[in-house]
Design an enzyme around this catalytic site. Structure first.
Site, PDB file in Angstrom:
ATOM      1  N   ARG A  58       0.841  -1.199   0.000  1.00 29.39           N
ATOM      2  CA  ARG A  58       0.000   0.000   0.000  1.00 29.39           C
ATOM      3  C   ARG A  58       0.873   1.244   0.000  1.00 29.39           C
ATOM      4  O   ARG A  58       1.831   1.340   0.765  1.00 29.39           O
ATOM      5  CB  ARG A  58      -0.934   0.002   1.218  1.00 29.39           C
ATOM      6  CG  ARG A  58      -1.854  -1.208   1.238  1.00 29.39           C
ATOM      7  CD  ARG A  58      -2.845  -1.177   2.372  1.00 29.39           C
ATOM      8  NE  ARG A  58      -3.603  -2.427   2.424  1.00 29.39           N
ATOM      9  CZ  ARG A  58      -4.528  -2.715   3.333  1.00 29.39           C
ATOM     10  NH1 ARG A  58      -4.827  -1.822   4.266  1.00 29.39           N
ATOM     11  NH2 ARG A  58      -5.167  -3.870   3.310  1.00 29.39           N
TER      12      ARG A  58
ATOM     13  N   ARG B 124       2.361   1.135  10.358  1.00 29.24           N
ATOM     14  CA  ARG B 124       1.866   1.528   9.032  1.00 29.24           C
ATOM     15  C   ARG B 124       3.015   1.444   8.034  1.00 29.24           C
ATOM     16  O   ARG B 124       3.897   2.291   8.010  1.00 29.24           O
ATOM     17  CB  ARG B 124       1.304   2.953   9.090  1.00 29.24           C
ATOM     18  CG  ARG B 124       0.426   3.314   7.883  1.00 29.24           C
ATOM     19  CD  ARG B 124      -0.205   4.682   8.067  1.00 29.24           C
ATOM     20  NE  ARG B 124      -1.103   4.725   9.201  1.00 29.24           N
ATOM     21  CZ  ARG B 124      -2.376   4.341   9.166  1.00 29.24           C
ATOM     22  NH1 ARG B 124      -2.903   3.900   8.047  1.00 29.24           N
ATOM     23  NH2 ARG B 124      -3.133   4.424  10.255  1.00 29.24           N
TER      24      ARG B 124
ATOM     25  N   GLU C   7      -6.046  -0.909  15.754  1.00 32.14           N
ATOM     26  CA  GLU C   7      -6.668  -1.841  14.811  1.00 32.14           C
ATOM     27  C   GLU C   7      -5.706  -2.950  14.396  1.00 32.14           C
ATOM     28  O   GLU C   7      -4.551  -2.699  14.057  1.00 32.14           O
ATOM     29  CB  GLU C   7      -7.146  -1.093  13.567  1.00 32.14           C
ATOM     30  CG  GLU C   7      -7.814  -1.998  12.541  1.00 32.14           C
ATOM     31  CD  GLU C   7      -8.004  -1.338  11.179  1.00 32.14           C
ATOM     32  OE1 GLU C   7      -8.147  -2.081  10.193  1.00 32.14           O
ATOM     33  OE2 GLU C   7      -8.001  -0.095  11.108  1.00 32.14           O
TER      34      GLU C   7
END
Length: 426
Positions: free
Chosen positions: A264, A279, A351
């Site tokens: 991503r 991330r 998360e």
């Protein structure tokens, strides 16, 4: 993709439901295009009927020995007008399809209404965060102490938002993925799959990443061949297994699981979670996908979420389950549960899994159907997906929750068989 018939018959209702997601539907443009489409289609159908009548009269005039040149010219003129009408209809439909591809799914009636993550609703919690009697270190400090988590070398190789894992931590990362796959296959009834990491645009359009979220993807342009994209999640490759198919209803539910890297660009994440592995541009994930008969999809969502929760329970990691509000759900979802695991260094839950029911939204884009045994007619399946789990984030949680005062890491009991019986790292 939403049903175009739904937009035609209940446009304002659709707009109101989408507004709860923070999406403003351009109803005026859709209405104008629909009116234009109806006008052109009506004219085209009338012209076609007239052309058919004129063509028939040519044969009759010819039998009577009359001059048919004027009639022939008239038919040719109509053919040109019909061709122009088809071009106009195609252009209108293309714009309508483009609008449809950019509209998110409608939230289920059970989804809490809200603007953003602050309006998500906690459903339950499991486990109690450990009360450490020493100063807690984050996963970066724990991993770098022995040189087993190396961001500097990763940056030399690839730039920011990459990590190099070595030694016992690399093995722990692999152990987590193997444990998750074995659990989902052996106890939860999923079929393991190994999928391509590169897919073509139609696959990403099918699951909803394209065209709206292209900036989040890594694209490989190829001269003379279709462009390829690195998968952002195995949801793309697993769900598209049934694209364009009419599945035997006896095979439903179909349950796939795969361990893959995910890629991503994190285009909208500038400045967020720049430290550590939370991330990244590249990370591993064990992904679960279910293809089900429509009436069972909400029950399937509860089951799929429970499958993801079981991983955290067996690892002994405290977590909470949230029902996402309308404004925080993903593009393709009708309903989503997020699992958030406790991260001691941040003193909060983060998360680690998102489990979604997409209804027939992806199936319509993919044309994935099953044959209803009662009617014998093809109908759209429902699709679901969920992380079971994000491996890197699970590694972060294990490192931090199982740390000891000297900086070493206890190995969770369920992972010891995958670690050659090793009980402590460091």
């Amino acid at each position: 993709m939403l049903d175009s018939k739904l937009l035609r018959s209940n446009l304002q209702d659709v707009a109101d439901r989408l507004a709860s997601r923070g999406f403003a539907l351009d109803t005026a443009r859709i209405e104008a295009l629909e009116e234009q489409r109806k006008t052109v289609q009506t004219c085209t159908e009338a012209l076609q009927a007239e052309r058919n009548a004129r063509s028939k009269s040519i044969g009759q005039a010819k039998q009577r020995g009359e001059d048919i040149a004027p009639l022939m010219a008239d038919v040719e003129r109509m053919a040109g007008e019909l061709s122009a009408g088809k071009v106009e209809l195609d252009a209108i439909q293309t714009e309508l399809d483009s609008i449809l591809l950019g509209i998110p799914n409608l939230p289920h009636e059970s989804v809490p209404v809200g603007k953003d993550e602050d309006d998500n609703v906690e459903v339950r919690r499991w486990g109690t965060p450990t009360a450490f009697d020493f100063e807690v270190k984050d996963h970066v400090a724990l991993g770098e102490k022995f040189g087993w988590l190396d961001f500097e070398t990763a940056a030399k190789l690839s730039g920011a938002r990459f990590a190099l894992l070595r030694g016992p931590i690399a093995r722990l990362h692999r152990a987590l993925a193997q444990f998750m796959i074995n659990l989902h296959v052996n106890e939860h009834g999923y079929e393991e799959a190994y999928t391509p990491y590169l897919v073509q645009a139609p696959a990403l359009q099918g699951t909803g990443q394209l065209p709206k979220f292209e900036e989040d993807l890594f694209k490989i342009a190829r001269e003379g061949e279709a462009d390829l994209y690195l998968i952002p999640t195995a949801e793309v490759s697993l769900t598209n297994i049934v694209a364009g198919e009419i599945v035997d209803s006896k095979l439903l539910p179909i349950k796939f699981v795969a361990h893959t890297p995910c890629f991503r660009s994190e285009a909208g994440a500038s400045g967020r979670d720049t430290r550590g592995m939370i991330r990244q541009h590249q990370f591993d994930k064990v992904e679960m996908v279910q293809i089900v008969e429509p009436s069972t999809s909400m029950d399937a969502l509860e089951s799929l979420t429970a499958n993801a929760e079981k991983v955290l329970q067996l690892l002994g990691l405290p977590y909470r389950t949230l029902a996402l509000c309308t404004g925080d759900m993903g593009f393709s979802a009708v309903k989503t549960y997020d699992l958030e695991v406790w991260i001691p260094s941040q003193d909060k839950y983060r998360e680690i899994s998102s489990c979604s029911n997409c209804g027939d939204f992806q199936a319509r884009r993919m044309q994935a159907r099953f044959r209803n045994p009662e009617t014998g007619k093809p109908e759209l399946v429902h699709t679901l997906n969920g992380s079971g789990l994000a491996v890197g984030r699970t590694l972060v949680a294990v490192l931090e929750n199982y740390q000891q005062a000297d900086g070493s890491i206890r190995v969770p009991d369920v992972l010891k068989p995958y670690m050659g019986g090793l009980e402590v790292i460091g």
